[in-house]
Write a protein that holds these residues in place. Sequence first.
Motif, PDB file in Angstrom:
ATOM      1  N   TYR A 186       0.825  -1.212   0.000  1.00 33.19           N
ATOM      2  CA  TYR A 186       0.000   0.000   0.000  1.00 33.19           C
ATOM      3  C   TYR A 186       0.865   1.270   0.000  1.00 33.19           C
ATOM      4  O   TYR A 186       0.782   2.087   0.936  1.00 33.19           O
ATOM      5  N   ASN A 205       0.711   4.027  -1.931  1.00 35.92           N
ATOM      6  CA  ASN A 205      -0.054   5.264  -2.084  1.00 35.92           C
ATOM      7  C   ASN A 205      -0.817   5.611  -0.812  1.00 35.92           C
ATOM      8  O   ASN A 205      -0.900   6.786  -0.421  1.00 35.92           O
ATOM      9  N   GLU A 206      -1.376   4.601  -0.163  1.00 36.15           N
ATOM     10  CA  GLU A 206      -2.082   4.838   1.099  1.00 36.15           C
ATOM     11  C   GLU A 206      -1.117   5.311   2.187  1.00 36.15           C
ATOM     12  O   GLU A 206      -1.509   6.052   3.091  1.00 36.15           O
ATOM     13  N   THR A 207       0.146   4.886   2.089  1.00 39.63           N
ATOM     14  CA  THR A 207       1.138   5.270   3.093  1.00 39.63           C
ATOM     15  C   THR A 207       1.401   6.765   3.086  1.00 39.63           C
ATOM     16  O   THR A 207       1.585   7.377   4.140  1.00 39.63           O
ATOM     17  N   SER A 225      -0.752   9.014   1.673  1.00 42.92           N
ATOM     18  CA  SER A 225      -2.021   9.749   1.588  1.00 42.92           C
ATOM     19  C   SER A 225      -2.380  10.360   2.942  1.00 42.92           C
ATOM     20  O   SER A 225      -2.228   9.711   3.986  1.00 42.92           O
ATOM     21  N   PRO A 226      -2.897  11.594   2.969  1.00 39.08           N
ATOM     22  CA  PRO A 226      -3.361  12.189   4.226  1.00 39.08           C
ATOM     23  C   PRO A 226      -4.483  11.381   4.880  1.00 39.08           C
ATOM     24  O   PRO A 226      -4.655  11.431   6.098  1.00 39.08           O
ATOM     25  N   ASP A 227      -5.233  10.625   4.076  1.00 46.60           N
ATOM     26  CA  ASP A 227      -6.298   9.786   4.622  1.00 46.60           C
ATOM     27  C   ASP A 227      -5.776   8.436   5.109  1.00 46.60           C
ATOM     28  O   ASP A 227      -6.532   7.652   5.695  1.00 46.60           O
ATOM     29  N   GLY A 228      -4.498   8.151   4.825  1.00 47.76           N
ATOM     30  CA  GLY A 228      -3.872   6.918   5.288  1.00 47.76           C
ATOM     31  C   GLY A 228      -2.894   7.232   6.403  1.00 47.76           C
ATOM     32  O   GLY A 228      -3.228   7.920   7.370  1.00 47.76           O
ATOM     33  N   GLY A 246      -0.164   9.074   6.034  1.00 54.18           N
ATOM     34  CA  GLY A 246       0.254  10.470   5.917  1.00 54.18           C
ATOM     35  C   GLY A 246       1.750  10.672   6.029  1.00 54.18           C
ATOM     36  O   GLY A 246       2.214  11.735   6.469  1.00 54.18           O
TER      37      GLY A 246
END
Length: 226
Positions: free
Chosen positions: A113, A115-117, A119-122, A124
């Motif tokens: 993951y 991109n999730e790492t 992402s501010p919703d992940g 961050g």
Amino acid sequence: MRIVMVNPPNTYELVGNDPVIIKEQQGVSPPLGILYIAAYLQQTGRYEVHVIDAQADQLTHAQVGERVEQLRPDVVGLTAMTFTLIDVKLVMREIRKRLTVPIVVGGPHVVIYPNETISPDGLGADYAVTGEAEITMDHLLQHIAAGKNGSKRIWKQEEFIQELDALPFPARELTPYHKYYSVLCKETPTTTAFSSRGCPFSCQFCDRPALGKGFRAMTDKRVVDE
């Protein structure tokens, strides 16, 4: 350039429905992944490297933040596995309460993951490093040192390290190594070691992109010397 590598607490670790005694007595092992990275960075001569092992020292998330603040690093690196993700997030929060510093996250979860790492919703994180990180982390740190912050946020290894013997021994001396123990051994301290990377098998249910499907072994002399 001062680097602090963090093995986060496992306070909110996701676990199976195992007897409590397994959790209490399984022991604490050194975080070899970040210790390999620390040793490689030290070997370049470009970095002052510190390691905080929150699990060995039984630190809270706030205490980790305090230790990082005391060290005043230029970059912080954390290792993330899916079952310690909450703890990683909380440690990052504590660090950012105290310092404005780039945070790099790597580990098995990040490989799947990336991109999730970032992402501010992940999570961050400021940067994500996937795969074997010894060489990649060095390249990223040089990128940051050159003032190119944020221009490239996901860093993937270019190829797997084939000559594992060329890697320095993990920097166990940067950890409270006298605190490591295992249910498998009465004597302390104990440690763990890698003798290979990758896997020679091709199980359909298993995805291990971090270390690859190809099997790479260290020589017997390297393992004994370590």
